[in-house]
Design a protein around this motif. Structure first.
Motif, PDB file in Angstrom:
ATOM      1  N   HIS A  38       0.843  -1.205   0.000  1.00  0.00           N
ATOM      2  CA  HIS A  38       0.000   0.000   0.000  1.00  0.00           C
ATOM      3  C   HIS A  38       0.873   1.249   0.000  1.00  0.00           C
ATOM      4  CE1 HIS A  38      -3.408   2.608   1.041  1.00  0.00           C
ATOM      5  NE2 HIS A  38      -2.569   3.220   1.840  1.00  0.00           N
ATOM      6  N   GLU A  39       0.533   2.206  -0.866  1.00  0.00           N
ATOM      7  CA  GLU A  39       1.228   3.489  -0.913  1.00  0.00           C
ATOM      8  C   GLU A  39       0.232   4.617  -0.671  1.00  0.00           C
ATOM      9  OE1 GLU A  39       4.629   3.783  -3.897  1.00  0.00           O
ATOM     10  OE2 GLU A  39       3.361   2.260  -4.828  1.00  0.00           O
ATOM     11  N   ASP A  40       0.624   5.565   0.179  1.00  0.00           N
ATOM     12  CA  ASP A  40      -0.216   6.719   0.478  1.00  0.00           C
ATOM     13  C   ASP A  40       0.232   7.924  -0.340  1.00  0.00           C
ATOM     14  OD1 ASP A  40      -2.003   5.733   2.553  1.00  0.00           O
ATOM     15  OD2 ASP A  40      -0.192   5.506   3.776  1.00  0.00           O
ATOM     16  N   PRO A  41      -0.691   8.761  -0.777  1.00  0.00           N
ATOM     17  CA  PRO A  41      -0.323   9.909  -1.625  1.00  0.00           C
ATOM     18  C   PRO A  41       0.536  10.938  -0.905  1.00  0.00           C
ATOM     19  CG  PRO A  41      -2.648   9.998  -0.997  1.00  0.00           C
ATOM     20  CD  PRO A  41      -2.150   8.653  -0.595  1.00  0.00           C
ATOM     21  N   TRP A  42       0.509  10.936   0.446  1.00  0.00           N
ATOM     22  CA  TRP A  42       1.293  11.925   1.190  1.00  0.00           C
ATOM     23  C   TRP A  42       2.713  11.416   1.517  1.00  0.00           C
ATOM     24  CZ3 TRP A  42      -3.248   9.694   2.919  1.00  0.00           C
ATOM     25  CH2 TRP A  42      -3.118   8.660   3.853  1.00  0.00           C
ATOM     26  N   ALA A  43       3.072  10.230   0.990  1.00  0.00           N
ATOM     27  CA  ALA A  43       4.415   9.690   1.238  1.00  0.00           C
ATOM     28  C   ALA A  43       4.797   8.816   0.049  1.00  0.00           C
ATOM     29  CB  ALA A  43       4.440   8.909   2.537  1.00  0.00           C
ATOM     30  N   ALA A  44       5.370   9.426  -0.973  1.00  0.00           N
ATOM     31  CA  ALA A  44       5.608   8.722  -2.239  1.00  0.00           C
ATOM     32  C   ALA A  44       6.677   7.645  -2.138  1.00  0.00           C
ATOM     33  CB  ALA A  44       6.002   9.737  -3.319  1.00  0.00           C
ATOM     34  N   ASN A  45       7.549   7.724  -1.160  1.00  0.00           N
ATOM     35  CA  ASN A  45       8.632   6.739  -1.019  1.00  0.00           C
ATOM     36  C   ASN A  45       8.442   5.867   0.208  1.00  0.00           C
ATOM     37  OD1 ASN A  45       9.076   8.750   0.875  1.00  0.00           O
ATOM     38  ND2 ASN A  45      11.326   8.652   0.703  1.00  0.00           N
ATOM     39  N   PHE A  46       7.181   5.599   0.555  1.00  0.00           N
ATOM     40  CA  PHE A  46       6.833   4.888   1.789  1.00  0.00           C
ATOM     41  C   PHE A  46       5.798   3.817   1.454  1.00  0.00           C
ATOM     42  CE2 PHE A  46       4.732   4.299   5.876  1.00  0.00           C
ATOM     43  CZ  PHE A  46       5.765   4.429   6.802  1.00  0.00           C
ATOM     44  N   VAL A  47       6.177   2.549   1.589  1.00  0.00           N
ATOM     45  CA  VAL A  47       5.291   1.432   1.260  1.00  0.00           C
ATOM     46  C   VAL A  47       4.957   0.657   2.527  1.00  0.00           C
ATOM     47  CG1 VAL A  47       5.124  -0.790   0.063  1.00  0.00           C
ATOM     48  CG2 VAL A  47       6.117   1.174  -1.099  1.00  0.00           C
ATOM     49  N   SER A  48       3.682   0.363   2.708  1.00  0.00           N
ATOM     50  CA  SER A  48       3.235  -0.436   3.851  1.00  0.00           C
ATOM     51  C   SER A  48       2.862  -1.839   3.390  1.00  0.00           C
ATOM     52  CB  SER A  48       2.021   0.221   4.521  1.00  0.00           C
ATOM     53  OG  SER A  48       2.360   1.489   5.059  1.00  0.00           O
ATOM     54  N   ILE A  49       3.337  -2.845   4.116  1.00  0.00           N
ATOM     55  CA  ILE A  49       3.000  -4.242   3.819  1.00  0.00           C
ATOM     56  C   ILE A  49       1.703  -4.579   4.528  1.00  0.00           C
ATOM     57  CG2 ILE A  49       3.702  -6.647   4.031  1.00  0.00           C
ATOM     58  CD1 ILE A  49       6.614  -5.686   4.097  1.00  0.00           C
ATOM     59  N   CYS A  50       0.721  -5.018   3.768  1.00  0.00           N
ATOM     60  CA  CYS A  50      -0.589  -5.372   4.322  1.00  0.00           C
ATOM     61  C   CYS A  50      -0.843  -6.852   4.072  1.00  0.00           C
ATOM     62  CB  CYS A  50      -1.686  -4.535   3.667  1.00  0.00           C
ATOM     63  SG  CYS A  50      -1.417  -2.749   3.813  1.00  0.00           S
ATOM     64  N   GLY A  51      -1.017  -7.610   5.156  1.00  0.00           N
ATOM     65  CA  GLY A  51      -1.289  -9.032   5.031  1.00  0.00           C
ATOM     66  C   GLY A  51      -0.034  -9.843   4.778  1.00  0.00           C
ATOM     67  N   GLY A  52      -0.256 -11.102   4.380  1.00  0.00           N
ATOM     68  CA  GLY A  52       0.860 -12.001   4.104  1.00  0.00           C
ATOM     69  C   GLY A  52       0.929 -13.153   5.089  1.00  0.00           C
ATOM     70  N   LYS A  53       1.639 -14.187   4.688  1.00  0.00           N
ATOM     71  CA  LYS A  53       1.781 -15.401   5.481  1.00  0.00           C
ATOM     72  C   LYS A  53       3.248 -15.641   5.816  1.00  0.00           C
ATOM     73  CE  LYS A  53       0.036 -19.017   3.471  1.00  0.00           C
ATOM     74  NZ  LYS A  53      -0.392 -19.864   4.603  1.00  0.00           N
ATOM     75  N   LEU A  54       3.480 -16.343   6.900  1.00  0.00           N
ATOM     76  CA  LEU A  54       4.832 -16.748   7.272  1.00  0.00           C
ATOM     77  C   LEU A  54       5.504 -17.476   6.115  1.00  0.00           C
ATOM     78  CD1 LEU A  54       6.841 -17.090   9.786  1.00  0.00           C
ATOM     79  CD2 LEU A  54       5.817 -19.362  10.024  1.00  0.00           C
ATOM     80  N   THR A  55       4.783 -18.376   5.475  1.00  0.00           N
ATOM     81  CA  THR A  55       5.346 -19.219   4.423  1.00  0.00           C
ATOM     82  C   THR A  55       5.838 -18.408   3.231  1.00  0.00           C
ATOM     83  OG1 THR A  55       3.857 -21.004   5.081  1.00  0.00           O
ATOM     84  CG2 THR A  55       4.864 -21.173   2.898  1.00  0.00           C
ATOM     85  N   THR A  56       5.149 -17.344   2.891  1.00  0.00           N
ATOM     86  CA  THR A  56       5.471 -16.596   1.665  1.00  0.00           C
ATOM     87  C   THR A  56       6.296 -15.341   1.931  1.00  0.00           C
ATOM     88  OG1 THR A  56       3.313 -15.484   1.810  1.00  0.00           O
ATOM     89  CG2 THR A  56       3.441 -17.448   0.431  1.00  0.00           C
TER      90      THR A  56
END
Length: 550
Positions: free
Chosen positions: A359-377
């Protein structure tokens, strides 16, 4: 790996990662392998959140096939196969029995078809393929199974892991390849600036939670891998609009007697469209898991009476011996981080996707948030995210062609055929260092090919070879090693996340005072500080001990 908080303020990093769980650790490793200057900061201890509170499985997620999430299952199955090669000590194949009762929501034919697809998406060879069993064969294989109403069963394979040590070995390898990794370093604020018409995060205020010291951390690109705290970290950036990117759900697990032997068990929960599992784990078995929405502080999550009753009821439907609250030796709960699905916010948590997104927010162009995911992957996530980061940074081709986590084993992964390695190395530990065979095997299974590094100090100080009280397989040398080389700063760090005991540490309470004494000697703790450390471990490790509903 030495803790150096001051190193965070000595340079401008290519990539700063906030969060030292499995997603942040895997991304840090991948980026460091490719030559980026990486900082990894964790507000607590590495893997102290969700990444040490999972079901301990490296698996494709059989139930996701029914949800038609083929991409997720395929990626997870391929990652399982890869991890067995890169870290065989942290991905041990385990046989699962899936019983099929008359009242179950699936037939033997449906299970056979699903497992055939599961195999085609990636197994470890002929011995890893599924097979169907009739009623008699299933009960012979698992005598603790209730035979009444049993139609048939299936035998298939996934893998078990020590989730905390898997996270830690990713951190260790990132540090070995130049990353600056610091635990107990909390981000208190983010500073932004406008560059070429875009708002970007340029710095963060980091606080050393051990000393209170604060400094400025600078980076060209940022990854928010804070897990259940991901939206709280987003809120630190100027311009945050209050939106949510993740849904949090609680997954509780209980420690019970090993009623299924060396096999794991997966079976249906009839009251819901879910499954539960029982997995052999050390001298116990873990029973899990729940999946309910969670709104509280992720740092305080623990099993409660409703979780215990739910899991025991589910297990007792298929077990000969009925479990009671008195059989529960301990437990833990973690907070799953699920990417919010538009239109499914009020739906069942179990139906929510387990796939990750960036996920990227318009107020932080060089800032990515990881949403979700599994231990395995996690490794695959880190690989894809690093691909994106190097593209955004305009990294030169020579750096892109560097090493990759797809081909480089984790630090303890240089073993070859693992069970043969365990047999030979365990006896080598006995002959070369004079430790008990039980301790030697524990060392090899926990540290893989790094086991000699743990024992080498024994040559100078024989007292390091002494087993800890109540834990004959656990040596003082491991505590010293965790302090010296794995950034452990308190007893909980070692017992829950480095010793290999994980949450079964609550079953050997006699070991905790001895571990605290070793830390006290190394760090000069007072009597009061020793007591605080013991109480902190007890709160964390024994919070799930629900021997009777309350």
């Amino acid at each position: 790996m030495k803790r150096d908080f001051e190193a965070l303020g000595n340079t401008t990093f290519d990539l700063a990662i906030i969060g030292g769980g499995i997603q942040g650790a895997a991304t840090a490793r991948e980026a460091a392998l490719r030559g980026l200057k990486v900082a990894l900061v964790e507000a607590r201890d590495f893997a102290s959140g969700t990444s040490s509170r999972s079901s301990k499985l490296i698996h494709g997620g059989l139930r996701y096939l029914e949800q038609l999430r083929f991409k997720l299952v395929r990626e997870a199955r391929q990652e399982r196969r890869l991890l067995v090669r890169l870290a065989p000590h942290l991905a041990r194949p385990v046989p699962f029995l899936l019983p099929i009762y008359h009242q179950d929501p699936y037939s033997p034919l449906k299970v056979r078809f699903g497992l055939t697809v599961y195999d085609l998406m990636g197994n470890l060879g002929r011995e890893d393929r599924h097979r169907m069993l009739d009623r008699k064969s299933a009960v012979e294989l698992m005598p603790g199974l209730r035979p009444d109403g049993l139609r048939a069963a299936a035998l298939y394979h996934d893998s078990i892991t020590d989730d905390a040590r898997l996270t830690l070995e990713n951190v260790l390898d990132a540090a070995q390849h130049g990353a600056v990794a610091v635990n107990y370093a909390e981000i208190r604020g983010l500073a932004a600036s406008t560059r070429a018409g875009r708002k970007e995060v340029v710095a963060a205020e980091a606080e050393d939670r051990l000393t209170g010291r604060r400094l400025e951390l600078s980076a060209r690109f940022w990854v928010n891998a804070a897990g259940p705290w991901v939206d709280r970290v987003r809120a630190l950036a100027p311009g945050f609009d209050g939106s949510k990117t993740v849904r949090l759900t609680k997954g509780a697990h209980l420690l019970i007697p090993p009623l299924t032997g060396r096999h794991a068990l997966l079976a249906a929960v009839l009251s819901e469209h879910r499954v539960f599992l029982i997995v052999p784990w050390h001298n116990c078995a873990l029973l899990g898991t729940t999946d309910t929405d969670f709104e509280g502080d992720p740092a305080t999550v623990q099993p409660d009476r409703a979780d215990t009753e739910y899991l025991l009821r589910a297990a007792n439907r298929v077990l000969q011996r009925q479990l009671a609250p008195e059989d529960v030796a301990g437990g833990w709960a973690g907070v799953r981080v699920l990417a919010i699905e538009p239109g499914n916010a009020a739906g069942s948590p179990s139906a929510n996707t387990r796939e990750y997104r960036f996920h990227e927010d318009p107020w932080a162009a060089n800032f990515v948030s990881i949403c979700g995911g599994k231990l395995t992957t996690a490794r695959a996530l880190g690989e894809k995210l690093t691909d994106y980061v190097v593209t955004r940074l305009g990294v030169t081709a020579s750096t892109r062609e560097g090493q990759s986590s797809r081909s480089i084993p984790l630090p303890g992964g240089h073993t070859g055929a693992f069970e043969m390695y365990v047999h030979i190395a365990s006896w080598d530990a006995v002959r070369e260092y004079g430790v008990p065979l039980e301790a030697g095997e524990h060392l090899v299974r926990t540290y893989g090919s790094r086991w000699r590094k743990v024992l080498d100090p024994v040559r100078e100080r024989r007292s390091f070879a002494e087993p800890l009280p109540g834990a004959p397989a656990l040596l003082a040398a491991e505590v010293e090693f965790a302090i010296e080389h794995e950034m452990a700063v308190n007893a909980e760090d070692f017992l829950l996340r480095r010793s290999g005991l994980s949450w079964t540490a609550c079953t050997v309470p006699e070991a905790a005072p001895a571990v605290v004494e070793i830390f006290a000697r190394r760090f000069g703790w007072s009597v009061e500080r020793r007591q605080v450390a013991l109480e902190a471990f007890s709160r964390s490790a024994c919070s799930g001990t629900l021997r009777a509903p309350v």
